[in-house]
Each structure stands twice: as C-alpha cells, then as structure tokens.
Design an enzyme around this catalytic site. Sequence first.
Site, short mmCIF file in Angstrom:
data_model
loop_
_atom_site.label_atom_id
_atom_site.label_comp_id
_atom_site.label_asym_id
_atom_site.label_seq_id
_atom_site.Cartn_x
_atom_site.Cartn_y
_atom_site.Cartn_z
N GLY A 195 0.83 -1.21 0.00
CA GLY A 195 0.00 0.00 0.00
C GLY A 195 0.85 1.25 0.00
N GLY B 286 -0.60 4.52 -1.39
CA GLY B 286 -1.75 5.14 -0.71
C GLY B 286 -1.32 6.32 0.16
CG ASP C 87 -2.13 5.93 6.37
OD1 ASP C 87 -2.53 7.08 6.09
OD2 ASP C 87 -2.67 5.22 7.23
CG LEU D 105 -2.62 -7.18 -0.37
CD1 LEU D 105 -3.81 -6.73 0.44
CD2 LEU D 105 -1.49 -7.63 0.54
CB ALA E 102 -1.99 -3.39 0.37
CB SER F 95 -9.90 0.38 10.70
OG SER F 95 -11.02 1.21 10.69
CD GLU G 57 -16.00 2.01 10.07
OE1 GLU G 57 -16.87 1.13 10.02
OE2 GLU G 57 -16.25 3.22 10.18
CE1 TYR H 271 -11.14 -0.72 5.48
CE2 TYR H 271 -12.15 0.03 7.52
CZ TYR H 271 -11.06 -0.03 6.68
OH TYR H 271 -9.88 0.58 7.05
CE LYS I 219 -8.27 -2.27 7.34
NZ LYS I 219 -6.87 -2.41 6.91
#
Length: 333
Positions: free
Chosen positions: A10, A13, A15, A66, A88, A132, A134, A156, A160
């Site tokens: 990732g 992206g 981050d 991935l 990622a 996350s 989340e 999501y 996670k």
Amino acid sequence: MASPTAFITGITGQDGSYLTELLLARGYVVHGLVRRASLFNRSRIEHLRLDPAIGGKTLFLHYGDLNDTTSLRRLFRRIRPGEVYHFAGQSHVGLSFEIPEATCHEVGHGTLGLLELLRDQEHPVRFYHASSSEVFGAPATAPQNEDTPLRPTSPYGCAKAFATNLCRVYREAYGLFICNGIAYNHESPRRGENFVTRKISLAAARIARGRQHELVLGQLDAARDWGYAPEFVEGMWHALQRQEPDDYVFATGESHTLAEFIDAAFATVGLDWRRYVQFDARYVRPIEPVRLVGDAAKAHRLLGWTPRTKMADLARLMVQADLALLDGAEPAR
Ligand code: NAP
Ligand code: GDP
C-alpha cells in the site's frame, strides 16, 4: 552498519506515502508493493521515485498484489525486510457495502497470506497491521481503547476485525512481532477524493475559484475522530521500535460532526456552506458506526505519541492545499 530495510504494502496510498518519507528520512531502504493499473497509480510517491538520490537507490518499487502470495514470497526472499508495514487493501467503508467479497478477500484473506509468509521467515521480521476504528463499529463504551470488544458495523469493519484477531493469534501462537495499530480516521491533502474530508476540501476550494457550484453529501450528523495522517505514521513507526509487540489505538480523542468539518473548511475560503451543500440519499450508508472516539493513552504512554493537529486546523490545511493545487502550485507534500 547496513541500513534498516522496510517493506510497505500500500505504498502508493495516503499512509504509505507519508511513511515512506518518514523511513527515508530515518535512513531506511524502502521497498514498496505496487499493483498494476491501466494508469499509473503512483502520484503520491512520484516526487520520491523521480528524485535521483532516492529512486533506485533507497526506494524500490515492485509489482505484486496481495492476492498473489507467490510473488510476495519471492519478494520477501529477495528483500529480507526487517520491518513490514501492511497498509494495502480496499479502504473505503461505504464501498465495502457494494463490494463486500473483494473487500473481505483483500483486507481479511490478504492479511492472512502475509501472516503465513511471516511464519516462514528465517530472520526476525516486525510486522505492522493497519487496523481500524471500524472494528469497534457500535461500541458499548466511549472512548474506545485496545481492550474494547470488537463489534463492527460494515463489511470493511468485519474484515479488519478478522485480520486484527488473526494478528493477535499469530503473535501469541507463534511468538511473532506483530502490532495492530487501531487507527481512527486520519486525513491529509493526499486523502483519496471519495473520502468525505477530501471531497469537502476540494469542493470548498473549487467553489471559491468558481469551478464548482454545489457539494452533494449524505448524512451530516455523522461524527468522527479525525486526525492528521503524517502524525499517525509516526506512531506506526514507533510501534515497531519497541522491545515487545503490542496493539495501540491511534486517535485524537475528539469527535466532531461532518457539519463542523464543513464549517471549518468553508470558513477557510470565507463562504457559508449552507448555500452550497445538497443532500443525496445515495451517500447514506445502510448502517453507520456510532460513538467512535479513541483513547490513545497507551500509545502516548508507551510510544510517546501525541497527535498535534486538531480538526479545524486539519480542515484549513486541506482546503489551503487544494487551493494551491487548483492554482497550479506544486502538490502539497
Ligand atoms: P489508501 O490511500 O486507500 O491506500 C490503500 C493502498 O492499498 C493503495 O496503495 C492501494 O493501491 C493498495 N492496495 C489496495 N488493494 C491492493 C491489492 N489487492 N494489492 C496490493 N495493493 C493494494 O488507504 P490509506 O488511507 O493510506 O490507509 C492505509 C491502511 O490503513 C488501509 O489498510 C486502511 O484500510 C487503513 N486505515 C486507514 C485509515 C484512514 O483514516 N486513512 C483509518 C484506519 C485504517 P492503489 O494505489 O493501486 O489503489
Ligand atoms: P469512513 O469513516 O472511513 O467511512 O470515512 P468517509 O470519509 O468515507 O466517511 C465519513 C462519514 O461521512 C461517514 O459517516 C459517511 O456516511 C459520511 N458522509 C456523508 N456524505 C458523504 C459522502 O458524500 N462521501 C463519503 N465518503 N462519506 C460521506
């Protein structure tokens, strides 16, 4: 002494790009996984790649995915990273309701594939997993910390949560150095344009320059704990420098509504947002998380990590960066 070597999934992206800058500044050799796309997807790290002192010298990009564990295995063998930062995956919560299988496959199964690779390494590897807020979804308590039970409210968040728990299991079962960073929303001028903060900062800038006339959004009473991404990657790096692996919440500890963020963004360009914002149910999600606000006391105590940028300053710096972008200045770094 040889430079420390890091591998970032990732890297293209938000981050990944900030962490790359941090690691390069600290003398690392950085390797990043890039997936093939029909258009180049490296705009956030292009300034590094094109720097003759960096590209091909301390920064190396490798095609992979991935979902392709064979190529990942080959890369691990070649690079022998001492630190792996795993960012990622499909990172949009709203989209995860539309593409749940792809999201769970990348975020959940993709992480499992990397953990299995980790087990097979002969040299010690430190692994950071980008978990996350989340995973908490609809928590019974606020603020949340590392011990708060996981109750996700989106595909999501479920993926996670699965990956976060796997990281905990692999750490305990195999004694691997694995850290979960349970990060609350963190934003920047490099945030993807379909996340709400960036959508708002771009709209405020475009409206101020007469290039857009309205901003169409969903629920304005949604609240988030918003921080500044470059500060969050500092905490991630510190997590892998400790003697022991652990899990850490990264958050500002302040919750603000979307309406407050819009207010701060539009105030930067001296406009009253109520004249421009329209509602569209298309942007309302089947379920929203509630009361997501983080307690980062452990990261502060053990890593010395403290977020510095507050929501209103974040909104202002994002709008100013988008104004500079529209006015043809160099992208904000
Ligand atoms: P981002 O900007 O969306 O970046 C995601 C990265 O993953 C991109 O480099 C993307 O590549 C890559 N990627 C996606 N699917 C892949 C695949 N199958 N194979 C290889 N690479 C793939 O996300 P971010 O904001 O930097 O967040 C980094 C991580 O932290 C993500 O896992 C996210 O879910 C998590 N997280 C973020 C936040 C936040 O507020 N930003 C909060 C908590 C957790 P392309 O450039 O090719 O798309
Ligand atoms: P998330 O916290 O990772 O889902 O980050 P987002 O930036 O995608 O969304 C933050 C909040 O803004 C969520 O509660 C969304 O429901 C809300 N929201 C309202 N309108 C929009 C919109 O137009 N786009 C997005 N992405 N979110 C919106």
